[in-house]
Scaffold this active site. Structure first.
Site, PDB file in Angstrom:
ATOM      1  N   HIS A 251       0.565   2.690  -3.800  1.00 51.22           N
ATOM      2  CA  HIS A 251       0.127   2.179  -2.669  1.00 51.22           C
ATOM      3  C   HIS A 251       1.439   1.868  -1.354  1.00 51.22           C
ATOM      4  O   HIS A 251       1.494   2.478  -0.396  1.00 51.22           O
ATOM      5  CB  HIS A 251      -0.336   1.079  -2.921  1.00 51.22           C
ATOM      6  CG  HIS A 251      -1.315   1.272  -3.104  1.00 51.22           C
ATOM      7  ND1 HIS A 251      -2.609   1.627  -2.968  1.00 51.22           N
ATOM      8  CD2 HIS A 251      -2.535   0.487  -4.892  1.00 51.22           C
ATOM      9  CE1 HIS A 251      -3.723   1.555  -4.308  1.00 51.22           C
ATOM     10  NE2 HIS A 251      -3.103   0.851  -5.251  1.00 51.22           N
TER      11      HIS A 251
HETATM   12  C1  BDR Z   1      -1.488  -3.331  -2.019  1.00 50.67           C
HETATM   13  O1  BDR Z   1      -2.831  -4.381  -2.599  1.00 50.67           O
HETATM   14  C2  BDR Z   1      -1.208  -4.884  -3.915  1.00 50.67           C
HETATM   15  O2  BDR Z   1      -1.573  -5.514  -4.774  1.00 50.67           O
HETATM   16  C3  BDR Z   1      -0.334  -4.159  -4.075  1.00 50.67           C
HETATM   17  O3  BDR Z   1       1.174  -4.860  -4.364  1.00 50.67           O
HETATM   18  C4  BDR Z   1       0.144  -3.516  -2.379  1.00 50.67           C
HETATM   19  O4  BDR Z   1       0.318  -3.869  -1.475  1.00 50.67           O
HETATM   20  C5  BDR Z   1      -2.679  -2.409  -2.258  1.00 50.67           C
HETATM   21  O5  BDR Z   1      -4.246  -2.449  -1.967  1.00 50.67           O
END
Ligand code: BDR
Ligand code: CA
Length: 324
Positions: A251
């Site tokens: 992500h």
């Molecule tokens: C986002 O949520 C967090 O857990 C990760 O670091 C990322 O920024 C993904 O949905």
């Protein structure tokens, strides 16, 4: 080089994104600010320290701790995904002599007051600073509330967050960063600052394969190779067990990739709103992404909808292993 402030809640994929940003030749990291998110903000700041240490005592001009709670909702975190310390349990690892494996380096320049650091830097470099936001948007929303005119000097915001034409990852409706502080997200979307959103719609196209990554960590070796292997294990296990995946989604690194290589991405302009009310759809990002849309409100963001996955992964793997 593009000046950036990296606003983060480290976090396993944040750790990879921080390393990617620091190793990307086109990005100049002016400051890293932390925010409550995957774990509490004190853990996030400690984790940042540890990541910089594992990278070989990399120094960053300013490190500032930010907000410890969302604007209006109760705290949620994601320690079930990232480990109780937020970094896959590396803080508990000991060597054969019982010493901590990863000692966090001291960060002499840590300040509390991420909001003021953001305002100070966007004012010092008008029209030059991009905010790269990979956690809940609390710090940025507070900066907008404190000084909306000052924040207009920001060149732009690139943020990882939201789910449009896919399911969420914290509820069926919502992605974590927006769900964790929906009011902050709405304030940022209303700010008038140019925004690019990197939502689950594209990050779910980029899976880091567990076995291949482990091989590369072993081949790289050294403190950094071991750190990458140790801190990603819990996350890989979570995704294998709960989602049946051979890896996890990159992500936050994908948001860094947008800034360094926007040509890897397809975007559409859209008017984006957030469901701020509690209930089944809290934190849902809502927008009309149809390319043939002919009317509707003025867009307030560019939304990434497609990515060249193999080009991104080549860049990611080259850069992430550039540290010693
Ligand atoms: C986002 O949520 C967090 O857990 C990760 O670091 C990322 O920024 C993904 O949905
Ligand atoms: Ca994050």
């Amino acid at each position: 080089m593009q000046r950036i402030i990296l606003d983060t809640d480290p976090g396993v994929d944040d750790a990879l994104a921080i390393a990617l940003a620091l190793n990307s030749s086109g990005l100049k990291v002016e400051a890293i600010t932390t925010v409550n998110g995957n774990v509490g903000v004190d853990y996030c700041t400690r984790n940042l320290s540890l990541i910089l240490s594992a990278m070989g005592n990399v120094s960053v001009p300013i490190v500032a701790e930010g907000e410890s709670q969302p604007l209006s909702v109760s705290i949620v975190n994601a320690s079930h995904v990232h480990g109780s310390d937020g970094l896959g349990g590396v803080t508990q690892l000991r060597d054969a002599n019982g010493n901590q494996c990863y000692l966090d380096m001291l960060l002499p320049s840590v300040t509390t007051g991420a909001v003021d650091v953001v305002l100070e830097l966007v004012t010092r470099y008008p029209g030059q600073v991009v905010l790269l936001c990979i956690g809940p948007l609390t710090n940025i929303a507070k900066a907008v509330l404190k000084c909306p005119i000052g924040m207009k000097k920001t060149k732009g915001i690139v943020l990882m967050g939201g789910a449009f034409e896919v399911y969420g990852n914290v509820t069926l409706s919502a992605e974590f960063n927006v769900y964790a502080d929906p009011h902050a997200a709405q304030i940022v979307f209303d700010s008038g600052i140019p925004i690019t959103i990197v939502p689950l719609d594209v990050t779910h196209q980029v899976l880091l394969n567990a076995r291949e990554f482990e091989k590369l960590c072993v081949r790289h070796g050294g403190q950094w190779g071991k750190f990458l292997s140790d801190c990603t294990k819990v996350c890989f296990e979570f995704h294998r067990y709960h989602e049946g995946l051979d890896g996890f989604y990159l992500h936050d690194p994908v948001a860094v990739g947008y800034l360094e290589y926007p040509g890897f991405f397809d975007t559409v302009p859209a008017y984006v709103q957030v469901e701020i009310n509690d209930g089944l759809t809290r934190g849902r990002t809502v927008a009309d992404l149809r390319a043939d849309r002919i009317d509707g409100p003025e867009p307030n963001a560019q939304v990434c909808v497609g990515i060249n996955t193999s080009q991104f992964l080549d860049y990611f793997l080259d850069c992430i292993f550039a540290s010693a």
